[in-house]
Design an enzyme around this catalytic site. Structure first.
Site: not given
Ligand code: IPE
Ligand code: MG
Length: 213
Positions: A2, A50
């Site tokens: 991330d 996502n």
């Protein structure tokens, strides 16, 4: 993995540049799986959630995946890296599925595993595994574990989350029951083999009791 977006934002660059640098961080780590003595490195590349991102970002990520496999497959083979995929990757674009399956076949003998989580969600994985377990016999901890995408991977020892977020975001929920956690402020594009080595050093000092004493 991330922090790609924030890495780019800090530099006033487009998000895609952050993802691009994220791919470079992956490449650099994969080159160091062997020297770091890692049996299996699992990367959360694309989650089942996502897909909620804007279409152009999803398509950038898919194109980067295409490019990465194409450019790095020879290196995986040369470095004895075995690619594994966890997640529902068969629903990705047909050309990506074909490319991935070719890469899986070509790296099948490798001694160090690079597992890539693609279209992966742990809740979906557990649900699927429990349902498969129920179809074939008794539902037990062992029969669920045997039907997870990770069934043939070693147990999860250390889970690292970059970019300062302190949550698991549907990653390896079952497998992290007794995994050690490492949350770091480092943004993914800045994460180097040295950061991984430091995390491993810190991990080796932890006392693991697995519920015993
Ligand atoms: C993670 O970086 C990349 C993937 C989902 C592939 P982000 O895109 O989530 O970066 P931030 O969280 O916006 O910084
Ligand atoms: Mg993020």
């Amino acid at each position: 993995m991330d922090g790609n977006g924030r890495w780019a934002k800090k530099r006033h660059l487009p998000r895609a540049m952050g993802h691009q640098r994220g791919v470079e961080a992956v490449r650099n780590l994969v080159r160091n799986i062997e020297p770091l003595g890692i049996e299996c490195l699992t990367l959360y590349a694309f989650s089942s959630e996502n897909w909620k991102r804007p279409e152009d970002e999803v398509s950038d990520l898919m194109n980067m995946l295409r490019k990465f496999i194409k450019s790095d497959l020879p290196e995986f083979i040369a470095n004895d890296v075995q690619l594994k995929i966890i997640g529902d990757y068969r629903t990705l674009a047909p050309d990506i599925v074909e490319q991935l399956e070719d890469a899986l076949a070509q790296t099948a003998g490798g001694s160090r595993v690079l597992a890539v989580a693609l279209n992966y969600g742990a809740q979906q994985e557990i649900t699927r595994a429990a349902s498969l377990a129920a179809q074939t016999g008794e539902v037990t901890v062992e029969s669920i574990a045997a039907n997870l995408f990770t069934a043939d991977l070693p147990p999860l020892d250390l889970l690292i989350r970059t970019s300062g977020e302190v949550r698991l975001s549907n990653f390896l929920l079952w497998q992290s029951a007794y995994a050690e956690m490492n949350f770091t402020e480092t943004l993914w594009p800045d994460f180097t083999p040295e950061h991984l080595q430091a995390a491993l050093n810190e991990f080796s000092g932890r006392e693991r009791r697995f519920g015993g004493r």
